[in-house]
Enzyme design. Structure first.
Site: not given
Ligand SMILES: Cc1cc2nc3c(=O)[nH]c(=O)nc-3n(C[C@H](O)[C@H](O)[C@H](O)COP(=O)(O)OP(=O)(O)OC[C@H]3O[C@@H](n4cnc5c(N)ncnc54)[C@H](O)[C@@H]3O)c2cc1C
Length: 504
Positions: A18, A82, A348
């Protein structure tokens, strides 16, 4: 990093969760006009975290900025409205076993003053009603499964947020970004190469191809491949004040009525979320592995949900709680879990993603696309993370649950910031919380009314002098407030009808 040559304005985003796709859309929106091109690299072998289904009201601004209407994105992501969050069983004080954290709105101006006044009286021991649920329109909307959307032509706009399927939201945002010209590369990044000055020159894919850029956005999740692993930026853990480091997610079937609120229910060693989507309910247990094992936690959640058949899948996750010391270092900006995570109690994380990108764009363009304002940007974000952390820590610190070590350890934990200590002291001594929040300049993180909801919602009051009544917000006034709120609530659509976009 100075990016003046229009031929060399390349932004490389690593990660397609995301955070990655929100960054791709917003950066394209703000920076394409200056000639920046964007590539997003995502490994098909490394899954996204796949949770995170609740937002703050800020997400409305995100879609507004991109010109995306609710009727477009909400059905595509099984999204619901919400009104706020109900906190259940966090306090064992009689009458305070549940309270609602509202997103304050214009109509609350009529009623919130009475709430604040009664909080003050109750803090002085007077017998008045100081439970927040009675004073906020969105609490009533949530209780009655109403949406925050008015019937007919809007007369009053109120604040609200969303629930959504995070995987579908990622896919939806990916489509928008790719259609607007973001270059999508499916590959794993195995290495990074630097310029002589230590800035990142390129990332090397598992195919051997090198992708060069002037600006790198690390959205690689908890791995933080570029910022923490490659540039070795240090991480400040929050673990000494926030004990939860693990979570289990487990969906269940929809209920007859789709609620317009998140439920956060305290359990033996953490809390459970319940997030209603249009096609299912998202559930999860956020807990501390120091106090309960993954198997025990799963069993507890299954029992609570009545999902004892182990064919119902449970997803176990580890969480790294804290923040990096610099979100923007050299020519790399971390966004999302790669920059830190506070824990999901107030949903958040995406708010911080949005704010990081928006603040970055301001600082980057104010400095004519150089690192001139990097330091102020990092200070601002650090303060923001720490400010939100304090509000969340307060939920644990002031709990009055008995019965097990986890809750006692949280209550007796002395690792809390000076800022939070000052707020609690001010509240307990009958001081003016609004003045204190303003003095600390932290109203931008959580306003005084949110602190009142939290502290009053837990029933953090001294013993009452039961004989004494206070002539502030009297029973007559309270009845006026009840009537006013119900009259306002009557103007809002039932949640189920507001979600039928095709027929609106
Ligand atoms: C239990 C839990 C509940 C949550 N609830 C909420 C909520 O209610 N509201 C809210 O706002 N947030 C919530 N969050 C946080 C939210 O899920 C994240 O902030 C959001 O999904 C963004 O994640 P991200 O994109 O940073 O990481 P990720 O979703 O982990 O994405 C990481 C990306 O990096 C890529 N990647 C990693 N390493 C490499 C590499 N070496 N080469 C190429 N690609 C790579 C992966 O393929 C993936 O596409 C929650 C988190 C958790 C753990």
């Amino acid at each position: 990093m100075t990016v003046n040559n229009p031929n060399t304005k390349k932004i490389v985003i690593l990660g397609g969760g995301t955070a990655g796709w929100m960054a791709a859309n917003l950066l394209h929106h703000y920076l394409a006009q200056y000639g920046f091109t964007i590539s997003l690299i995502e490994s098909p072998d490394i899954p996204t975290v796949g949770v995170g289904e609740g937002s703050t009201p800020q997400l409305r601004q995100f879609f507004k900025t991109l010109g995306i209407a609710e009727q477009d994105w909400m059905p595509a992501c099984n999204a619901t409205y919400k009104n706020g969050i109900s906190f259940v069983n966090w306090s064992e004080k009689p009458g305070f076993d549940e309270y609602f954290h509202a997103f304050p709105s214009a109509p609350d101006r009529q009623t919130a003053a009475g709430f604040l006044q009664n909080c003050m009286s109750r803090r002085r021991g007077f017998n008045v009603d100081a439970h927040p649920n009675r004073y906020f329109l969105s609490a009533t909307l949530a209780q009655q499964a109403l949406s925050p959307k008015p019937k007919g032509q809007a007369t009053v706009a109120i604040n609200y947020a969303y629930h959504f399927d995070s995987v579908l939201l990622g896919k939806y945002l990916a489509k928008i970004a790719i259609n607007s010209g973001v270059n999508y590369i499916q590959a794993r990044c195995d290495k990074c190469h630097n310029h002589a000055n230590g800035e990142i020159k390129s990332v090397e894919l598992h195919t051997g191809e090198q992708i060069e850029g002037q600006l790198f956005i690390d959205c690689s999740g908890f791995r933080s491949v570029l910022l923490q692993q490659h540039l070795a930026v240090k991480f400040n853990s929050y673990q000494d004040s926030l004990f939860n480091d693990s979570a289990i997610a487990m969906p269940s079937n929809s209920e007859h009525v789709i609620q317009s609120q998140t439920l956060s229910t305290a359990l033996s060693n953490g809390w459970a979320w319940k997030i209603p989507l249009t096609n299912r309910i998202g559930n999860g247990y956020v807990y501390s592995s120091q106090f309960i094992s993954a198997d025990e936690a799963e069993q507890e959640l299954r029992t609570k949900l009545g999902l004892l058949d182990h064919a119902d899948s449970a997803k176990h996750l580890s969480m790294k709680i804290g923040r990096v010391q610099q979100h923007w270092a050299k020519n790399c900006l971390a966004v999302g879990l790669s920059q830190g995570f506070i824990e999901p109690l107030e949903a958040t994380a995406l708010h911080l993603v949005q704010e990081t990108i928006e603040s970055f764009v301001s600082a980057f363009s104010a400095g004519r696309f150089t690192q001139q304002h990097q330091q102020q940007f990092n200070q601002r974000l650090n303060a923001r993370f720490d400010g939100i952390r304090d509000y969340i820590v307060c939920h644990y610190k002031i709990n009055s649950r008995d019965g097990n070590e986890y809750w006692r350890a949280n209550r007796h934990n002395s690792n809390i910031s000076d800022s939070l200590q000052n707020i609690l002291q001010c509240w307990d001594q009958g001081g003016d919380i609004t003045t204190e929040i303003n003095r600390q300049q932290i109203a931008g993180y959580y306003p005084a009314v949110s602190w009142h909801c939290l502290l009053a919602g837990y029933g953090r009051f001294p013993e009452m002098h039961t004989a004494q009544r206070q002539t502030t917000t009297t029973d007559d006034n309270l009845q006026l407030i009840d009537g006013f709120i119900q009259e306002c609530a009557n103007n809002f659509q039932p949640h189920a009808s507001a979600l039928k976009f095709g027929s609106n």
